[in-house]
Design an enzyme around this catalytic site. Structure first.
Site, PDB file in Angstrom:
ATOM      1  N   LYS A  44      16.268  23.301  42.958  1.00  0.00           N
ATOM      2  CA  LYS A  44      15.589  23.852  41.787  1.00  0.00           C
ATOM      3  C   LYS A  44      14.885  22.733  41.016  1.00  0.00           C
ATOM      4  O   LYS A  44      15.114  21.546  41.264  1.00  0.00           O
ATOM      5  CB  LYS A  44      16.589  24.567  40.882  1.00  0.00           C
ATOM      6  CG  LYS A  44      17.663  23.659  40.283  1.00  0.00           C
ATOM      7  CD  LYS A  44      18.600  24.421  39.387  1.00  0.00           C
ATOM      8  CE  LYS A  44      19.661  23.481  38.797  1.00  0.00           C
ATOM      9  NZ  LYS A  44      20.540  24.161  37.838  1.00  0.00           N
ATOM     10  N   ARG A 142      27.456  31.923  30.869  1.00  0.00           N
ATOM     11  CA  ARG A 142      26.000  31.970  30.923  1.00  0.00           C
ATOM     12  C   ARG A 142      25.663  33.215  31.736  1.00  0.00           C
ATOM     13  O   ARG A 142      25.897  34.319  31.294  1.00  0.00           O
ATOM     14  CB  ARG A 142      25.419  30.706  31.570  1.00  0.00           C
ATOM     15  CG  ARG A 142      25.676  29.414  30.829  1.00  0.00           C
ATOM     16  CD  ARG A 142      24.882  28.252  31.429  1.00  0.00           C
ATOM     17  NE  ARG A 142      24.952  28.222  32.887  1.00  0.00           N
ATOM     18  CZ  ARG A 142      24.464  27.238  33.639  1.00  0.00           C
ATOM     19  NH1 ARG A 142      23.856  26.197  33.056  1.00  0.00           N
ATOM     20  NH2 ARG A 142      24.568  27.267  34.950  1.00  0.00           N
ATOM     21  N   HIS A 174      30.193  29.811  38.856  1.00  0.00           N
ATOM     22  CA  HIS A 174      29.821  28.419  38.570  1.00  0.00           C
ATOM     23  C   HIS A 174      30.814  27.823  37.584  1.00  0.00           C
ATOM     24  O   HIS A 174      31.230  28.489  36.628  1.00  0.00           O
ATOM     25  CB  HIS A 174      28.405  28.366  38.002  1.00  0.00           C
ATOM     26  CG  HIS A 174      27.779  27.002  38.039  1.00  0.00           C
ATOM     27  ND1 HIS A 174      27.772  26.211  39.168  1.00  0.00           N
ATOM     28  CD2 HIS A 174      27.133  26.278  37.084  1.00  0.00           C
ATOM     29  CE1 HIS A 174      27.136  25.069  38.907  1.00  0.00           C
ATOM     30  NE2 HIS A 174      26.754  25.079  37.653  1.00  0.00           N
ATOM     31  N   ARG A 229      27.742  24.076  46.952  1.00  0.00           N
ATOM     32  CA  ARG A 229      26.380  24.027  46.422  1.00  0.00           C
ATOM     33  C   ARG A 229      26.104  22.678  45.750  1.00  0.00           C
ATOM     34  O   ARG A 229      25.980  22.600  44.519  1.00  0.00           O
ATOM     35  CB  ARG A 229      26.161  25.144  45.398  1.00  0.00           C
ATOM     36  CG  ARG A 229      26.414  26.558  45.903  1.00  0.00           C
ATOM     37  CD  ARG A 229      25.981  27.571  44.857  1.00  0.00           C
ATOM     38  NE  ARG A 229      26.537  27.299  43.556  1.00  0.00           N
ATOM     39  CZ  ARG A 229      27.703  27.744  43.100  1.00  0.00           C
ATOM     40  NH1 ARG A 229      28.461  28.509  43.874  1.00  0.00           N
ATOM     41  NH2 ARG A 229      28.116  27.449  41.889  1.00  0.00           N
ATOM     42  N   TYR A 272       3.725  -0.792  17.469  1.00  0.00           N
ATOM     43  CA  TYR A 272       3.699  -0.062  16.212  1.00  0.00           C
ATOM     44  C   TYR A 272       4.902  -0.389  15.335  1.00  0.00           C
ATOM     45  O   TYR A 272       6.035  -0.472  15.821  1.00  0.00           O
ATOM     46  CB  TYR A 272       3.688   1.451  16.473  1.00  0.00           C
ATOM     47  CG  TYR A 272       2.414   1.972  17.080  1.00  0.00           C
ATOM     48  CD1 TYR A 272       1.184   1.766  16.476  1.00  0.00           C
ATOM     49  CD2 TYR A 272       2.445   2.702  18.269  1.00  0.00           C
ATOM     50  CE1 TYR A 272       0.009   2.255  17.026  1.00  0.00           C
ATOM     51  CE2 TYR A 272       1.284   3.209  18.826  1.00  0.00           C
ATOM     52  CZ  TYR A 272       0.073   2.980  18.204  1.00  0.00           C
ATOM     53  OH  TYR A 272      -1.084   3.479  18.762  1.00  0.00           O
ATOM     54  N   CYS A 319       5.235   3.181  23.363  1.00  0.00           N
ATOM     55  CA  CYS A 319       4.055   3.928  22.928  1.00  0.00           C
ATOM     56  C   CYS A 319       3.784   5.073  23.896  1.00  0.00           C
ATOM     57  O   CYS A 319       4.461   5.223  24.913  1.00  0.00           O
ATOM     58  CB  CYS A 319       2.850   2.998  22.859  1.00  0.00           C
ATOM     59  SG  CYS A 319       3.084   1.572  21.784  1.00  0.00           S
ATOM     60  N   MET A 320       2.780   5.867  23.596  1.00  0.00           N
ATOM     61  CA  MET A 320       2.466   7.005  24.458  1.00  0.00           C
ATOM     62  C   MET A 320       2.106   6.556  25.868  1.00  0.00           C
ATOM     63  O   MET A 320       2.491   7.202  26.850  1.00  0.00           O
ATOM     64  CB  MET A 320       1.313   7.816  23.868  1.00  0.00           C
ATOM     65  CG  MET A 320       1.007   9.082  24.644  1.00  0.00           C
ATOM     66  SD  MET A 320      -0.408   9.993  23.978  1.00  0.00           S
ATOM     67  CE  MET A 320       0.222  10.453  22.367  1.00  0.00           C
ATOM     68  N   ASP A 321       1.399   5.431  25.990  1.00  0.00           N
ATOM     69  CA  ASP A 321       0.866   5.005  27.274  1.00  0.00           C
ATOM     70  C   ASP A 321       1.300   3.605  27.699  1.00  0.00           C
ATOM     71  O   ASP A 321       0.914   3.165  28.778  1.00  0.00           O
ATOM     72  CB  ASP A 321      -0.676   4.990  27.225  1.00  0.00           C
ATOM     73  CG  ASP A 321      -1.241   6.194  26.521  1.00  0.00           C
ATOM     74  OD1 ASP A 321      -1.039   7.308  27.034  1.00  0.00           O
ATOM     75  OD2 ASP A 321      -1.868   6.028  25.457  1.00  0.00           O
TER      76      ASP A 321
END
Length: 384
Positions: A44, A142, A174, A229, A272, A319-321
């Site tokens: 999954k 669940r 489960h 599983r 930053y 940072c983002m990048d």
């Protein structure tokens, strides 16, 4: 100028080692075989971020008998890729393509009268007998049928089987705390599961049983029953490391490469907020990955990478990048490989280290890594 034969620089790449997947499946299916159980490999969430179809094919060549997914689109995606192995899907709802799943020979979990009705309707509309696994809620609370509605669900399923619309292949559940060996809930759930199976037998059904996830497979041989599983353990991440080394090999390596180098003077600050200030003159390496690529911002000033054969701290905010690596007086160059995490064989950080630092689980790290800007390189041999 770079040499013509130098390897390409990586911006953000997940290297998936199928040799590790095959090794792990062989280890896990070996344990299952000791108990006469089949092995269902869970793929999954796109194979926990590793690539569902590639993992599925490797697993089926290495001892797996079955595959498991959460959603119908995941199941149908594997069928579209030509994977014909037995396949269980366990989480779907009204409006999903149940008929398509039945037509494609996908086994479906049933936890309620409503879902049984959906499957029976799909079977009648397609002219195919649907194979189902009845799920009992033994305490995770669940998915799964509550104990008070189980007897009626079993009776209705037996009726549908007698009418030829479904085949009740298995009863399953489960575990909530299998990763805490000795937790009292494990035995409680096992006893509830036993009673649920007995009720199915009393209704005239002859289903297989499956309960054990990765942790239970490794620690509770008595709960392997007819099928196990394994999920996270397939990918080399141990769900019960406190129980010793189980011989698993992590299959995912997150890597990048140096985009820019520079030297700054003592007293200069980085990234930053200027949260980190250089105590001495130091070389820095800019690495073009950030929180948009799966590096949590909350790891700022709390982690390191492997660069130039050494663990080096990431300084300043993520940072983002981009992230920035402190290299002191060592010389590194543009294009040098940077390992953010991997198996740990070369001294690099691991996904488990990231998880420990963040107070989470390694499942969350690897499943969250595959992003639009991150490439995924799947290799069949151990060539890292």
């Amino acid at each position: 100028m770079s040499g013509m034969n130098e390897p390409p620089a990586y911006r953000a790449d997940l290297r998936i080692d199928l040799a590790a997947i095959r090794h792990n499946v062989a280890v896990l299916s070996g344990h299952a075989n000791e108990s006469g159980a089949r092995t269902m490999v869970v793929v999954k969430s796109d194979g926990y971020g590793h690539g569902a179809s590639a993992v599925a094919e490797a697993a089926l060549r290495s001892g797996a008998d079955w595959l498991g997914v959460a959603s119908i689109p995941e199941a149908l995606g594997l069928r579209e890729r030509g994977i014909s192995a037995p396949l269980l899907c366990w989480l779907y709802q009204r409006g999903d393509d149940v008929a398509g799943a039945v037509r494609a020979g996908v086994d479906l979990s049933v936890s309620s009268e409503a879902r049984l009705h959906d499957v029976v309707t799909a079977a009648e509309s397609t002219g195919h007998t649907a194979r189902i696994h009845l799920k009992i809620d033994t305490g995770l609370h669940r998915n799964g049928a509550p104990a008070e509605s189980w007897e009626r669900l079993v009776a209705l399923a037996a009726k549908a089987e007698a009418e030829g619309t479904v085949e009740v292949f298995a009863v399953w559940s489960h575990l909530a705390c299998a990763d805490e060996p000795g937790h009292p809930s494990i035995d409680t759930q096992a006893e509830r599961f036993r009673l649920a199976h007995e009720q199915a037998l009393a209704a005239g059904l002859r289903p297989l049983r499956h309960l054990a996830n990765s942790a239970a497979l490794l620690t509770r041989p008595d709960l392997r029953f007819d099928m196990v599983r394994p999920g996270i353990a397939v990918y080399g991440l141990d769900p019960v490391p406190q129980e010793g080394d189980h011989g698993l090999r992590p299959a995912m390596t997150f890597r990048s490469s140096v985009a820019l180098t520079k030297r700054i003077a003592a007293g200069e600050s980085v990234s930053y907020g200027h949260n980190w200030t250089a105590p001495t003159d130091t070389n820095l390496a800019l690495v073009p990955v950030g929180y948009a690529d799966g590096v949590p911002r909350s790891l700022s000033d709390r982690f390191s990478v492997l660069l130039g054969g050494e663990r080096r701290p990431v300084v300043g905010r993520v940072c983002m990048d981009q992230i920035v690596v402190r290299c002191d007086d060592d010389q590194v160059a543009e294009g040098d490989e940077v390992l953010l995490f991997g198996p740990g064989d070369r001294g690099e950080p691991t996904a488990a280290e990231w998880a420990d630092e963040l107070g989470t689980i390694h499942y969350e790290i690897v499943t969250g890594m595959y992003r639009p800007r991150v490439t995924r390189t799947v290799v069949a041999e151990d060539t890292l």
